[in-house]
Design a protein around this motif. Structure first.
Motif, PDB file in Angstrom:
ATOM      1  N   PHE A  82       2.118  -5.063   0.205  1.00  0.00           N
ATOM      2  CA  PHE A  82       3.564  -5.936  -0.023  1.00  0.00           C
ATOM      3  C   PHE A  82       3.699  -5.971  -1.709  1.00  0.00           C
ATOM      4  N   GLN A  83       2.458  -5.959  -2.273  1.00  0.00           N
ATOM      5  CA  GLN A  83       2.651  -6.253  -3.548  1.00  0.00           C
ATOM      6  C   GLN A  83       3.205  -5.052  -4.520  1.00  0.00           C
ATOM      7  N   LYS A  86       6.831  -4.265  -3.534  1.00  0.00           N
ATOM      8  CA  LYS A  86       7.685  -5.045  -4.466  1.00  0.00           C
ATOM      9  C   LYS A  86       7.753  -4.363  -5.643  1.00  0.00           C
ATOM     10  N   LEU A  87       6.662  -3.904  -6.378  1.00  0.00           N
ATOM     11  CA  LEU A  87       6.707  -3.339  -7.585  1.00  0.00           C
ATOM     12  C   LEU A  87       7.392  -1.919  -7.611  1.00  0.00           C
ATOM     13  N   LEU A  88       7.347  -1.071  -6.712  1.00  0.00           N
ATOM     14  CA  LEU A  88       7.971  -0.125  -6.461  1.00  0.00           C
ATOM     15  C   LEU A  88       9.494  -0.020  -6.379  1.00  0.00           C
ATOM     16  N   LYS A  89       9.767  -1.017  -5.525  1.00  0.00           N
ATOM     17  CA  LYS A  89      11.386  -1.393  -5.497  1.00  0.00           C
ATOM     18  C   LYS A  89      11.843  -2.092  -6.894  1.00  0.00           C
ATOM     19  N   GLN A  90      11.269  -3.131  -7.236  1.00  0.00           N
ATOM     20  CA  GLN A  90      11.887  -3.789  -8.546  1.00  0.00           C
ATOM     21  C   GLN A  90      11.892  -2.594  -9.554  1.00  0.00           C
ATOM     22  N   PRO A 106      -3.245   0.958  -0.506  1.00  0.00           N
ATOM     23  CA  PRO A 106      -2.048   0.133  -0.785  1.00  0.00           C
ATOM     24  C   PRO A 106      -0.760   1.045  -1.470  1.00  0.00           C
ATOM     25  N   ALA A 107      -1.292   1.879  -2.415  1.00  0.00           N
ATOM     26  CA  ALA A 107      -0.355   2.547  -2.969  1.00  0.00           C
ATOM     27  C   ALA A 107       0.327   3.699  -2.236  1.00  0.00           C
TER      28      ALA A 107
END
Length: 367
Positions: A82-83, A86-90, A106-107
């Motif tokens: 989830f972290q 969020k990083l990819l989307k933002q 996670p990546a």
């Protein structure tokens, strides 16, 4: 190659075997906007911030049997996904590239869940757990050894070798007092060193020095050998930055068998004696070394079967047979892929371009 519209998240963490190949690829993507995903207090924290923005998350690996530790790891993985989502989307990222290890889980899953192209490089002959489990979620999986693909039948694999740091591709001068007429033996046990290997080498050096050799022994973070010579041709160092120059000058290397080190030895055409770390996960160092041994570019010995007298004799035999060393060097050169970083960078660029052309949505991270 360059494409200023492409924003890439690189997930590479931990050891040089993960971080250095990722840096080599990043350097070939000079027109890309690159940011990095890592873990606190690892090698990337020292190397990456000089060149790329670094984002840190905490993630661990699956070790041993199922238990409370597994539950903790799974919880950390879900949080990490989830972290990264969020990083990819933002951040408006266009793709993800990883070189394996814990950080890649996670990546890969976050990138896949957002419909992004996800690229993975596996440098070991036997792929790790994360690569085996998650490679089907990747757009392309590049492998460092031809035989690796047979373990990844559900993935789109491509053999490209392992990207190597730029300094290994061009001649590097040395600042060590090595006589020009003396054969050079370089001993390296990895960044943390190797206690058992260091002690065995310490029992052999006098015989090798007597044969006219110079020895550069990189002991790493492990204990230095208890038996050692005061001969100026025996140089003991905790670390040495210019390993490219050492390998290029060396007549023989004695080494563990991590994938990154083996790749550097192949690129520099350095005949080797390989002694795999016996406790490496799934014995992967043995399988790495076996590729070089099967091609007669290296000799392969198990640590548990190795004695100082045997190693001493094997090295003396090689020193007395320069034609044998020349043949081994030639065989090593046939194994390394010098332009691996260029090939992998080109593959990433082509796949992203193809995905962009086929996808009407301008940016899937807005989903």
């Amino acid at each position: 190659m360059s494409n200023p519209a492409i924003k890439l998240l690189i997930a590479a963490s931990g050891t040089g075997g993960h971080v250095f190949p990722a840096i080599a690829v990043a350097q070939k993507l000079s027109g890309y906007e690159i940011e990095w995903l890592g873990v606190p207090d690892r090698l990337e924290s020292k190397l990456v911030p000089k060149e790329y923005p670094l984002h840190l998350i905490r993630v661990g690996g699956f070790q041993g049997k199922l238990g409370l530790g597994t539950l903790k790891t799974m919880t950390g993985l879900v949080k990490g996904i989830f972290q990264v989502r969020k990083l990819l989307k933002q951040g408006g990222f266009d793709a993800v590239f990883s070189t394996g290890g814990y950080i890649s889980a996670p990546a890969i899953l976050a990138g896949y869940s957002l419909g992004l192209p996800v690229f993975l490089h596996e440098s070991n002959a036997i792929p790790g757990k994360v690569t085996r489990w998650l490679s089907p979620f990747c757009t392309k999986v590049a492998v460092g050894f031809v035989a690796t693909s047979k373990y990844l039948t559900r993935a789109q694999t491509i053999y490209l070798g392992t990207p190597c740091r730029e300094q290994f591709l061009t001649p590097q001068p040395l600042d060590l007092p090595i006589p020009t007429d003396s054969p050079l033996i370089v001993v390296v046990g990895g960044s943390q060193g190797a206690v058992a290997l260091n002690q065995t080498i310490g029992e052999c050096v006098n015989a090798w020095l007597a044969a006219g050799a110079t020895i550069v022994h990189i002991v790493g973070g492990a204990n230095a050998p208890t038996q050692k010579s005061e001969n100026p041709r025996y140089i003991v160092l905790p670390f040495y930055e210019n390993m490219a120059g050492l390998f290029q000058r060396a007549d023989l290397a004695i080494s563990r068998a991590g994938a990154a080190t083996l790749n550097e030895l192949m690129i520099t055409r350095t005949p080797s004696i390989l002694i795999p770390y016996p406790y490496a996960a799934e014995d992967h160092q043995y399988y790495n070394a076996n590729v070089l041994a099967a091609a007669d570019g290296a000799l392969l010995f198990r640590q548990e079967n190795l004695t100082a007298p045997f190693l001493e004799a094997e090295v003396l035999n090689l020193l007395q047979n320069p034609l044998r060393l020349k043949t081994m060097a030639s065989n090593m050169s046939s194994l390394g892929v010098i332009n691996s970083a260029d090939l992998l960078a080109d593959t990433i660029g082509r796949e992203i371009a193809a995905r962009s052309s086929a996808n009407a949505a301008p940016n899937r991270t807005s989903a």
